[in-house]
Design an enzyme around this catalytic site. Structure first.
Site, mmCIF file in Angstrom:
data_model
loop_
_atom_site.group_PDB
_atom_site.id
_atom_site.type_symbol
_atom_site.label_atom_id
_atom_site.label_comp_id
_atom_site.label_asym_id
_atom_site.label_seq_id
_atom_site.Cartn_x
_atom_site.Cartn_y
_atom_site.Cartn_z
ATOM 1 C CG HIS A 1 -11.696 5.314 9.873
ATOM 2 N ND1 HIS A 1 -10.795 4.489 9.155
ATOM 3 C CD2 HIS A 1 -12.691 4.601 10.008
ATOM 4 C CE1 HIS A 1 -11.449 3.212 8.881
ATOM 5 N NE2 HIS A 1 -12.725 3.365 9.387
ATOM 6 C CE1 TYR B 1 -4.054 5.861 4.262
ATOM 7 C CE2 TYR B 1 -3.095 5.892 1.819
ATOM 8 C CZ TYR B 1 -4.271 6.222 2.847
ATOM 9 O OH TYR B 1 -5.301 7.012 2.516
ATOM 10 N N PRO C 1 -4.322 8.435 -6.210
ATOM 11 C CG PRO C 1 -5.128 6.347 -6.410
ATOM 12 C CD PRO C 1 -4.418 7.575 -7.076
ATOM 13 C CE LYS D 1 -6.602 15.286 1.261
ATOM 14 N NZ LYS D 1 -7.476 15.255 2.113
ATOM 15 C CE1 TYR E 1 -5.389 9.876 3.824
ATOM 16 C CE2 TYR E 1 -7.050 9.764 5.749
ATOM 17 C CZ TYR E 1 -6.475 9.231 4.710
ATOM 18 O OH TYR E 1 -6.754 8.138 4.446
#
Ligand code: FAD
Ligand code: DHB
Length: 387
Positions: free
Chosen positions: A72, A200, A293, A297, A385
């Protein structure tokens, strides 16, 4: 029985450590409380950062990940009924890969066993002794018999509820922690994901996350109150709430529906214990730190810890130099605290906290606008990220 490194726990940390040590010619025995079938089916993480993918590939266990993992290059942040793409690869040159944690576990177990590795499943009553001596001992039961495993070093990779961290005498470890007043309800569904990248989402009702495992399986999460019983969430209610939270332009935006075959509630916690070692016990992964979460990570930190640990043990066995072993805590904590901060930040920005007023919600929306409008902010989020 003697081995160089006794490893407690066959999660991603313990299994990868055993494999990395094998590549360095260091022997280990892995002791796991559960069955092989259980650890290979346990549904958990799904996002591998670039670092983790690189480590698995370099260690020769990346072929199925390369074939089946979904790379991604961005994520969507959805709030105020609008979607905003964060182009992570464009901003950082790096990417994440969506690949279930249990697939990583399957690959590592298969490789360890193919290489003649020693993994004992279904052990019980694991006790650690002699941690400050140079010959620590792990006592355990296996197949009805009492066993004693002598070693040079014990690697405590047995997760948050394991026995390794509590084996350190009281007063030696400092705990830093924070609980969050909500949990995640996670589902797996036989449904083609409606999107190609993760979403998100912050909605007035709370957080929602759209993820996936393959072209046929969707993974979705909803923020729910902490003591939620899955019985309160029949399938229909979950799909309706997801459609509400993912709304676009004022209209519900329903994910593709399909049979739900897994449903679970995960509490949210931040937790770090320092130091990450005591005598000949080295701790890694969830055994010493937990993150909520939202930053994806946890497993990535576990991988980073054992990579550092394997490097330190290799240097020690090869040259007798203890420098990297001594600095293991310091080296690992740097990354651990960066991930703590990122995970706390993402969690605070994307969830509704009970009692928060409309002012707070507007601050969160303003923060999210900053992230998507400012390339500097978006780059900082992306760097954290992708790892
Ligand atoms: P674990 O995976 O917990 O492994 C520990 C092992 O030790 C287990 O197999 C356990 O059975 C065994 N054990 C325990 N006690 C004993 C004992 N006394 N004796 C012997 N064996 C014992 N992380 C990410 O990086 N990305 C994500 O997207 C992500 N999403 C998540 C989503 C959910 C819903 C959850 C629950 C977690 C998520 N995480 C994520 C976190 C990630 O799953 C963990 O951080 C990861 O499993 C840590 O690996 P570990 O090897 O340290 O511990
Ligand atoms: C998944 C889990 C996470 O915690 C996250 O932040 C992103 C994706 C997942 O299970 O796919």
């Amino acid at each position: 029985m003697y081995t160089q490194v006794a490893i407690v726990g066959a999660g991603p940390a313990g299994l990868l450590l055993s494999h990395l040590l094998h590549l360095h010619g260091i022997s280990s025995v892995v002791l796991e409380a559960r069955t092989r079938g259980y650890i290979e089916q346990r549904i958990r993480a799904g996002v591998l950062e670039q670092n983790t993918v690189d480590i698995l590939r370099d260690a020769g266990v990346g072929s199925r990940l390369d074939a089946e993992g979904l790379p991604h290059e961005g994520i969507e942040l959805r709030f105020g009924g609008e979607g905003h793409r964060v182009p992570m690869t464009e901003l950082t040159g790096r990417a994440i890969t969506v690949y279930g944690q249990q697939e990583v576990v399957k690959d590592l177990v298969a490789r360890r066993l193919a290489d003649g590795g020693d993994i004992r499943f279904e052990v019980s009553d694991v006790r650690l002794d002699g941690l400050t001596s140079d010959r620590p001992v792990v006592r355990f039961h296996h197949g009805g018999a009492a066993n004693e495993l002598t070693c040079d070093v014990i690697a405590g990779c047995d997760g948050f509820h394991g026995t390794s961290r509590p084996s350190v005498p009281p007063g030696q470890l400092t705990v830093y922690e924070r609980d969050y007043p909500f949990s995640w309800l996670g589902i797996l569904a036989e449904a083609t994901p409606a999107v190609h990248e993760l979403i998100y989402c912050l909605h007035e009702n709370g957080f929602a996350l759209y993820s996936m495992r393959s072209e046929r399986v969707s993974r979705l999460y909803l923020q729910v109150p902490p003591d939620t019983d899955t019985a309160e969430w029949p399938d229909e209610r979950i799909w309706d709430e997801l459609a509400t939270r993912f709304q676009l332009g004022g209209s519900p935006w329903p994910p593709n529906r399909g049979p739900i075959f897994d449903k679970g509630v995960t509490p949210m916690r931040s937790f770090v214990t320092e130091p990450m070692q005591y005598g000949r016990l080295l701790l890694a992964g969830d055994a010493v730190h937990i993150v909520p979460p939202t930053g994806a990570k946890g497993m990535n930190l576990a991988v980073n810890d054992v990579w550092l640990m394997a490097r330190a043990l290799d240097a020690w066995y090869t040259t007798g130099d203890e420098t990297l072993l001594t600095s293991y805590t310091r080296d690992a904590l740097r990354r651990v605290w960066q991930a703590q901060h990122f995970s706390w930040w993402m969690t605070s920005m994307l969830h509704r906290f009970p009692g928060d007023d409309p002012y707070q919600y507007r601050l969160q929306i303003a923060q999210l606008h900053n992230v998507v409008d400012s390339p500097a902010y978006a780059t900082a989020l992306s760097e954290n990220y992708v790892g």
